[in-house]
Design a protein around this motif. Sequence first.
Motif, mmCIF file in Angstrom:
data_model
loop_
_atom_site.group_PDB
_atom_site.id
_atom_site.type_symbol
_atom_site.label_atom_id
_atom_site.label_comp_id
_atom_site.label_asym_id
_atom_site.label_seq_id
_atom_site.Cartn_x
_atom_site.Cartn_y
_atom_site.Cartn_z
ATOM 1 N N ALA A 24 1.016 -1.171 -0.009
ATOM 2 C CA ALA A 24 0.275 -0.020 0.098
ATOM 3 C C ALA A 24 1.015 1.183 -0.025
ATOM 4 O O ALA A 24 0.610 2.036 -0.456
ATOM 5 N N TYR A 25 2.028 1.361 0.661
ATOM 6 C CA TYR A 25 3.303 2.520 0.651
ATOM 7 C C TYR A 25 3.915 2.370 -1.063
ATOM 8 O O TYR A 25 4.748 2.417 -1.065
ATOM 9 N N HIS A 52 -8.156 8.265 -1.713
ATOM 10 C CA HIS A 52 -8.290 6.476 -1.368
ATOM 11 C C HIS A 52 -7.151 5.913 -1.385
ATOM 12 O O HIS A 52 -6.374 5.221 0.194
ATOM 13 N N THR A 53 -6.640 6.082 -2.521
ATOM 14 C CA THR A 53 -4.522 5.488 -2.817
ATOM 15 C C THR A 53 -4.280 5.959 -1.479
ATOM 16 O O THR A 53 -3.207 5.123 -0.527
ATOM 17 N N LEU A 98 -4.582 7.668 1.365
ATOM 18 C CA LEU A 98 -5.542 7.618 2.627
ATOM 19 C C LEU A 98 -4.683 5.647 2.588
ATOM 20 O O LEU A 98 -3.987 5.965 4.130
ATOM 21 N N GLU A 99 -4.856 5.312 1.951
ATOM 22 C CA GLU A 99 -4.345 3.531 2.323
ATOM 23 C C GLU A 99 -2.832 3.264 2.132
ATOM 24 O O GLU A 99 -2.442 2.939 3.370
ATOM 25 N N ASN A 147 -2.099 4.809 6.229
ATOM 26 C CA ASN A 147 -3.670 3.542 7.149
ATOM 27 C C ASN A 147 -3.881 2.832 7.539
ATOM 28 O O ASN A 147 -4.507 1.803 7.171
ATOM 29 N N ASP A 148 -2.026 1.739 6.708
ATOM 30 C CA ASP A 148 -2.822 0.002 7.138
ATOM 31 C C ASP A 148 -3.237 -0.476 8.194
ATOM 32 O O ASP A 148 -3.033 0.197 9.199
ATOM 33 N N LYS A 149 -3.749 -1.596 6.990
ATOM 34 C CA LYS A 149 -5.460 -2.475 8.580
ATOM 35 C C LYS A 149 -3.635 -3.276 9.298
ATOM 36 O O LYS A 149 -4.017 -3.200 10.854
#
Length: 314
Positions: free
Chosen positions: A44-45, A195-196, A198-199, A202-204
């Motif tokens: 995601a990063y 969204h890209t 923020l993700e 803000n990883d799960k």
Amino acid sequence: MDKLESFHQDVLRGLKDHPKWLQPKYFYDDNGAALFQRIMEMPAYYLTACELEIFRDKTVELAEVLHVQQEPFDLIELGAGDAMKSSFLLEHLLREQADFTYMPIDICGEVLLTLRDRLNRDLPNLEVVPLHGEYLDMLREATEQSDRRKIVLFLGSNIGNMELEDAHGFCRTVNRRLKRGDTMLTGFDLQKNPHTILEAYNDKEGITAAFNLNLLERINRELDADFNISAFQHYQTYDPIDGGCRSYLVSGTAQKVNIGGEVISFEANEPIAVEVSRKYTPLEIDQMAIETGFAPLAQIADSKNWFVDAIWQV
Ligand code: AVI
């Protein structure tokens, strides 16, 4: 003032302010550096992979815009770390028999020693002069050491961790340290689907949360403080209008924290602002160049057009 004392003073200054803040440069103790390494490995990063792609696939274009065949030069990298991305350029320059010295600057002496050893092993023909210290101090030292042409690399969207005004101030100072014909290459993360962005922050799995919370753990460890860490939560925002991606640590409960004898009170749900990771438009990048005394030469993007390395000339 020694390092621990400035850390102490900076922490108290930020936490006595309204709203409260802490400086992101303090993220990077050994734990923080290890957590940041894990962030860079998260799919995601996207930032690291994008800039790596630019350096791997567009090396020739980068070298052309930087005019590396013109005359001997010093290639100075601010915050070199493991120099993963710049190594593609270094290898290319050696193949092209460019006449240059590589000067990696880093705040962490250990990182520089590891880098020097790796480069001596992998690229034995490369001349390496490591400079240990703050970016701008070491840049001054590099310009005093020789009057060869300078090419400055500032990768990784580190410029994004500065507020707009500070980023301008930083570029102006770099510009003043350089001479006509010198160049600076800076990595900028571009505005894109919110969204890209923020993700990425803000990883799960909670790696970014752990990275941010480590700052409070560091304060507990080094400054004899007693933050109740489990009461704090990482909170991330992205504003697609101004490009500000901001992280906060929010105290879920009211608490009093003792920091080396000084008591700081938190209300329930009170935030501490910890980091901005600013996202730019291509136009803003060119404007920043012009307003800080540079001429924009090129913006070289990855295949998704998510990240650019901007090359500016004095
Ligand atoms: C070092 N810097 C460019 C990172 C960024 O993207 O702003 C730091 C970071 N903070 C959370 N994730 C990554």
